[in-house]
Design a protein around this motif. Structure first.
Motif, PDB file in Angstrom:
ATOM      1  N   LYS A 105      17.919  -1.243   9.648  1.00  7.51           N
ATOM      2  CA  LYS A 105      19.088  -0.546   8.996  1.00  7.51           C
ATOM      3  C   LYS A 105      19.053  -0.199   7.603  1.00  7.51           C
ATOM      4  O   LYS A 105      19.650   0.704   7.049  1.00  7.51           O
ATOM      5  CB  LYS A 105      20.193  -1.746   9.162  1.00  7.51           C
ATOM      6  CG  LYS A 105      20.622  -1.969  10.451  1.00  7.51           C
ATOM      7  CD  LYS A 105      21.653  -3.182  10.581  1.00  7.51           C
ATOM      8  CE  LYS A 105      21.970  -3.716  11.655  1.00  7.51           C
ATOM      9  NZ  LYS A 105      22.997  -4.536  11.979  1.00  7.51           N
ATOM     10  N   ILE A 106      17.728  -0.803   6.825  1.00 12.48           N
ATOM     11  CA  ILE A 106      17.603  -0.393   5.571  1.00 12.48           C
ATOM     12  C   ILE A 106      16.246  -0.139   5.286  1.00 12.48           C
ATOM     13  O   ILE A 106      15.831   0.058   4.157  1.00 12.48           O
ATOM     14  CB  ILE A 106      18.068  -1.850   4.846  1.00 12.48           C
ATOM     15  CG1 ILE A 106      17.218  -3.014   5.053  1.00 12.48           C
ATOM     16  CG2 ILE A 106      19.352  -1.941   4.653  1.00 12.48           C
ATOM     17  CD1 ILE A 106      17.177  -4.293   4.012  1.00 12.48           C
ATOM     18  N   TYR A 165       5.439   3.731   1.968  1.00 19.09           N
ATOM     19  CA  TYR A 165       5.067   2.383   1.184  1.00 19.09           C
ATOM     20  C   TYR A 165       5.317   1.558   2.403  1.00 19.09           C
ATOM     21  O   TYR A 165       6.017   1.190   3.251  1.00 19.09           O
ATOM     22  CB  TYR A 165       6.452   2.027   0.218  1.00 19.09           C
ATOM     23  CG  TYR A 165       6.345   2.907  -1.023  1.00 19.09           C
ATOM     24  CD1 TYR A 165       5.412   2.760  -1.908  1.00 19.09           C
ATOM     25  CD2 TYR A 165       7.287   4.028  -1.212  1.00 19.09           C
ATOM     26  CE1 TYR A 165       5.614   3.539  -3.103  1.00 19.09           C
ATOM     27  CE2 TYR A 165       7.552   4.824  -2.225  1.00 19.09           C
ATOM     28  CZ  TYR A 165       6.513   4.523  -3.295  1.00 19.09           C
ATOM     29  OH  TYR A 165       6.538   5.275  -4.576  1.00 19.09           O
ATOM     30  N   ARG A 166       4.217   0.488   2.556  1.00 13.48           N
ATOM     31  CA  ARG A 166       3.785  -0.491   3.345  1.00 13.48           C
ATOM     32  C   ARG A 166       4.133  -1.548   2.664  1.00 13.48           C
ATOM     33  O   ARG A 166       3.085  -2.125   1.865  1.00 13.48           O
ATOM     34  CB  ARG A 166       2.653  -0.376   4.079  1.00 13.48           C
ATOM     35  CG  ARG A 166       2.687   0.811   5.148  1.00 13.48           C
ATOM     36  CD  ARG A 166       1.065   0.841   5.546  1.00 13.48           C
ATOM     37  NE  ARG A 166       1.120   2.058   6.517  1.00 13.48           N
ATOM     38  CZ  ARG A 166       1.310   1.958   7.796  1.00 13.48           C
ATOM     39  NH1 ARG A 166       1.291   0.870   8.432  1.00 13.48           N
ATOM     40  NH2 ARG A 166       1.095   3.238   8.650  1.00 13.48           N
ATOM     41  N   ILE A 167       5.086  -2.552   2.830  1.00 14.23           N
ATOM     42  CA  ILE A 167       5.288  -3.709   2.341  1.00 14.23           C
ATOM     43  C   ILE A 167       5.050  -5.031   3.130  1.00 14.23           C
ATOM     44  O   ILE A 167       5.675  -5.118   4.246  1.00 14.23           O
ATOM     45  CB  ILE A 167       6.880  -4.036   1.776  1.00 14.23           C
ATOM     46  CG1 ILE A 167       7.135  -2.736   0.810  1.00 14.23           C
ATOM     47  CG2 ILE A 167       7.146  -5.434   1.258  1.00 14.23           C
ATOM     48  CD1 ILE A 167       8.621  -2.897   0.441  1.00 14.23           C
ATOM     49  N   SER A 184      14.940   4.623   2.663  1.00 19.47           N
ATOM     50  CA  SER A 184      14.733   3.676   3.672  1.00 19.47           C
ATOM     51  C   SER A 184      14.059   4.476   4.747  1.00 19.47           C
ATOM     52  O   SER A 184      13.414   3.579   5.918  1.00 19.47           O
ATOM     53  CB  SER A 184      16.304   3.707   4.574  1.00 19.47           C
ATOM     54  OG  SER A 184      16.689   5.159   4.811  1.00 19.47           O
ATOM     55  N   TYR A 185      13.607   5.765   4.818  1.00 24.79           N
ATOM     56  CA  TYR A 185      12.590   6.454   6.015  1.00 24.79           C
ATOM     57  C   TYR A 185      11.330   6.319   5.465  1.00 24.79           C
ATOM     58  O   TYR A 185      10.630   6.776   6.253  1.00 24.79           O
ATOM     59  CB  TYR A 185      13.250   7.986   5.843  1.00 24.79           C
ATOM     60  CG  TYR A 185      13.413   8.658   4.568  1.00 24.79           C
ATOM     61  CD1 TYR A 185      12.031   9.192   4.204  1.00 24.79           C
ATOM     62  CD2 TYR A 185      14.456   8.967   3.837  1.00 24.79           C
ATOM     63  CE1 TYR A 185      12.075  10.048   2.988  1.00 24.79           C
ATOM     64  CE2 TYR A 185      14.552   9.407   2.676  1.00 24.79           C
ATOM     65  CZ  TYR A 185      13.235  10.139   2.265  1.00 24.79           C
ATOM     66  OH  TYR A 185      13.263  10.953   1.317  1.00 24.79           O
ATOM     67  N   ASN A 186      11.009   5.705   4.188  1.00 17.18           N
ATOM     68  CA  ASN A 186       9.539   5.757   3.995  1.00 17.18           C
ATOM     69  C   ASN A 186       8.934   4.490   3.164  1.00 17.18           C
ATOM     70  O   ASN A 186       8.058   4.277   2.863  1.00 17.18           O
ATOM     71  CB  ASN A 186       9.268   6.853   2.948  1.00 17.18           C
ATOM     72  CG  ASN A 186       9.746   6.666   1.518  1.00 17.18           C
ATOM     73  OD1 ASN A 186      10.600   5.832   1.336  1.00 17.18           O
ATOM     74  ND2 ASN A 186       9.209   7.638   0.618  1.00 17.18           N
ATOM     75  N   THR A 187      10.061   3.413   3.463  1.00 15.28           N
ATOM     76  CA  THR A 187       9.511   1.850   3.160  1.00 15.28           C
ATOM     77  C   THR A 187       9.637   1.103   4.458  1.00 15.28           C
ATOM     78  O   THR A 187      10.463   0.971   4.979  1.00 15.28           O
ATOM     79  CB  THR A 187      10.981   1.317   2.043  1.00 15.28           C
ATOM     80  OG1 THR A 187      10.929   2.304   1.235  1.00 15.28           O
ATOM     81  CG2 THR A 187      10.394   0.090   1.751  1.00 15.28           C
ATOM     82  N   THR A 215       0.682  -1.102  -0.091  1.00 13.55           N
ATOM     83  CA  THR A 215       0.122  -0.163  -0.074  1.00 13.55           C
ATOM     84  C   THR A 215       0.879   1.177  -0.077  1.00 13.55           C
ATOM     85  O   THR A 215       2.091   1.331   0.660  1.00 13.55           O
ATOM     86  CB  THR A 215      -0.914   0.108   1.102  1.00 13.55           C
ATOM     87  OG1 THR A 215      -0.137   0.134   2.472  1.00 13.55           O
ATOM     88  CG2 THR A 215      -1.835  -1.256   1.340  1.00 13.55           C
ATOM     89  N   ILE A 216       0.422   2.241  -0.680  1.00 15.42           N
ATOM     90  CA  ILE A 216       1.033   3.625  -0.503  1.00 15.42           C
ATOM     91  C   ILE A 216       0.090   4.589   0.267  1.00 15.42           C
ATOM     92  O   ILE A 216      -1.057   4.689   0.028  1.00 15.42           O
ATOM     93  CB  ILE A 216       1.260   4.122  -1.945  1.00 15.42           C
ATOM     94  CG1 ILE A 216       2.017   3.150  -2.614  1.00 15.42           C
ATOM     95  CG2 ILE A 216       1.784   5.529  -1.868  1.00 15.42           C
ATOM     96  CD1 ILE A 216       2.253   3.601  -4.271  1.00 15.42           C
TER      97      ILE A 216
END
Length: 360
Positions: free
Chosen positions: A340-341, A261-263, A304-307, A250-251
Motif C-alpha cells: 500500500k505504501i 530503491y531496494r530497502i 511508492s512505485y520505486n521503493t 541499493t539503488i
C-alpha cells in the motif's frame, strides 16, 4: 551515479594516508571487528574517497579530497603489522587509493555540516547522523551528498587542484595538503570472507559477506534480490536521529533515468526462535516512510512505485526452508500489506547450501 565515502583521520595519520595512499579503519587494540569490515567491503573500485580530519582546540575540523578507491581489494592486518608503516594506532582494515582531483585546502566542518543551506535536502544527512551517533570511521554518502561535498571542496579552492608528480603530504601547521614523496607499503594478501557457518556467524557477518559479493553495474550476486544494474550500495544506513539503521540499501538504475530503491532488512535465524523476524514489518514500514520523497523526504525521487522493501533471512538450521508452512503468517501478511505504501514487497530465505526460496 557517483558514490563516495568519508574516512576519519587526525593530524598524525593523514600524512601517512597521503604518502602511502591508502585508507584504513581500526578498533582500538582489537584485531577484528565485523562491522568495520562490512563498511570497508562496501567501498568499490572508483568510489570517491574524502578525508575528515578531526578538529582540536586550535584548529577546526575539515573535509579534504579528492581521491578514488583503486580496486575492490580489502586487506586485513593484525597485531603490530596493523601499526605499519609508522602509524600511532592500529588500522586493521585497509584499501589502496589513488589521486583523482586533489585540492590543497579543506572545507570547514561548520560550512559542510552546520551552515544551513536554502533547502534541508541539501544537508549532508549521512555525516550529520554519523556525528550524532558517533565515531563511524568510514561513512558512505548518498550520490547527491557526494556531489555537494565535491562542489564545496572545489569552491573552497577556486577550482585549483594541485598536481604532484611524486605524491602528497600534509602540512600540519597550515592544515593543507601539499606535494610530497610517494611511498609504498605492501599490505599482504587481500582478504575474503567465505560463505560458511564459521565465517558467517551473525547478521553483521552476513551483511559483510553481501557487501563483499555485490558488484556495481553488472551484479551477479542474487540480482533478483539486490538488483542487477546497481549504481549505489549502502550498509547500516542511518535512517533518522534514533537508533534505526537500514541493513542494506541499493539503488538500481533502470532504463533512462528510472531508479529502484531496494530497502533490505536482514535476519539471521540460528534456531527455531522467529521472534526477531516478527519485528521486520514495522522496521520496513518505518524505513519506507523515512525514505519516500513525498513522506519522509530523505531519498530523492523515492516514491511508492520505486521503493521496494525486502526481508532476507539466512536460515542457519534450514528450519524455514524445510518447513515454509511454519513461517509466521502475521509477518507474511504484514509485509504483503506494505504494498500500500511501496513497490512489491518480497520475502526471501536462503541457507548455507545455497538453497534460496521466495516466500512472498
Amino acid at each position: 551515479m557517483i558514490r563516495g565515502h568519508v574516512f576519519v583521520v587526525n593530524e598524525n595519520t593523514l600524512p601517512i594516508h597521503l604518502k602511502y595512499q591508502f585508507v584504513g579503519t581500526g578498533a582500538g587494540d582489537r584485531d577484528s571487528n565485523i562491522s568495520l569490515l562490512a563498511d570497508m567491503l562496501r567501498v568499490k573500485e572508483g568510489d570517491y574517497i574524502f578525508f575528515y580530519i578531526e578538529g582540536s582546540e586550535n584548529k577546526k575540523g575539515r573535509f579534504f579530497g579528492i581521491f578514488k578507491s583503486k580496486d575492490n581489494k580489502v586487506y586485513h592486518l593484525k597485531g603490530e603489522d596493523a601499526k605499519k608503516p609508522n602509524l600511532p594506532k592500529k588500522l586493521i582494515y585497509r584499501k589502496d587509493i589513488e589521486p583523482y582531483k586533489v585540492y590543497s585546502e579543506g572545507v570547514l566542518e561548520f560550512i559542510a555540516l552546520d551552515k544551513l543551506p536554502i533547502y534541508s535536502r541539501e544537508l549532508l544527512w549521512m555525516l550529520i547522523y554519523r556525528k550524532m551517533k558517533g565515531k563511524r570511521g568510514n561513512t558512505m554518502l548518498f550520490p547527491w551528498e557526494v556531489e555537494r561535498l565535491l562542489n564545496m571542496i572545489k569552491d573552497e579552492n577556486n577550482g585549483n587542484i594541485i598536481t604532484c608528480k611524486d605524491g602528497y603530504d600534509f602540512d600540519n601547521q597550515n592544515f593543507r595538503i601539499i606535494c610530497g614523496d610517494k611511498k609504498y607499503y605492501n599490505h599482504g594478501e587481500s582478504f575474503r570472507l567465505n560463505f560458511n557457518k564459521r565465517d558467517i556467524n551473525s547478521e553483521t557477518a552476513f551483511q559483510a559477506y553481501i557487501m563483499q559479493e555485490l558488484k556495481i553495474e553488472n551484479n551477479k550476486y542474487y540480482p533478483e534480490i539486490f538488483g542487477k544494474n546497481i549504481a549505489w550500495i549502502g550498509n547500516e544506513v542511518f535512517a533518522g536521529a534514533g537508533m534505526q539503521k537500514i541493513d542494506i540499501l541499493t539503488i538500481e538504475k533502470a532504463d533512462c533515468d528510472d531508479i529502484l530503491y531496494r530497502i533490505i532488512e536482514l535476519k539471521y535465524v540460528k534456531n527455531n526462535n522467529l521472534d526477531d523476524i516478527k519485528r521486520a514489518p514495522k522496521q520496513l514500514e518505518y524505513y519506507i516512510k523515512w525514505a519516500r520523497d513525498d513522506i519522509g523526504g530523505h531519498l530523492r525521487n523515492a516514491k511508492s512505485y520505486n521503493t521496494k522493501p525486502i526481508l532476507l533471512i539466512l536460515d542457519k538450521t534450514n528450519n524455514i526452508l524445510s518447513n515454509p508452512e511454519n513461517f509466521p503468517k502475521d509477518v507474511l501478511s504484514e509485509i504483503k500489506d506494505l504494498n500500500k505504501i511501496s513497490y512489491e514487497p518480497e520475502i526471501w530465505v536462503m541457507d548455507f547450501n545455497n538453497n534460496i526460496e521466495k516466500i512472498l
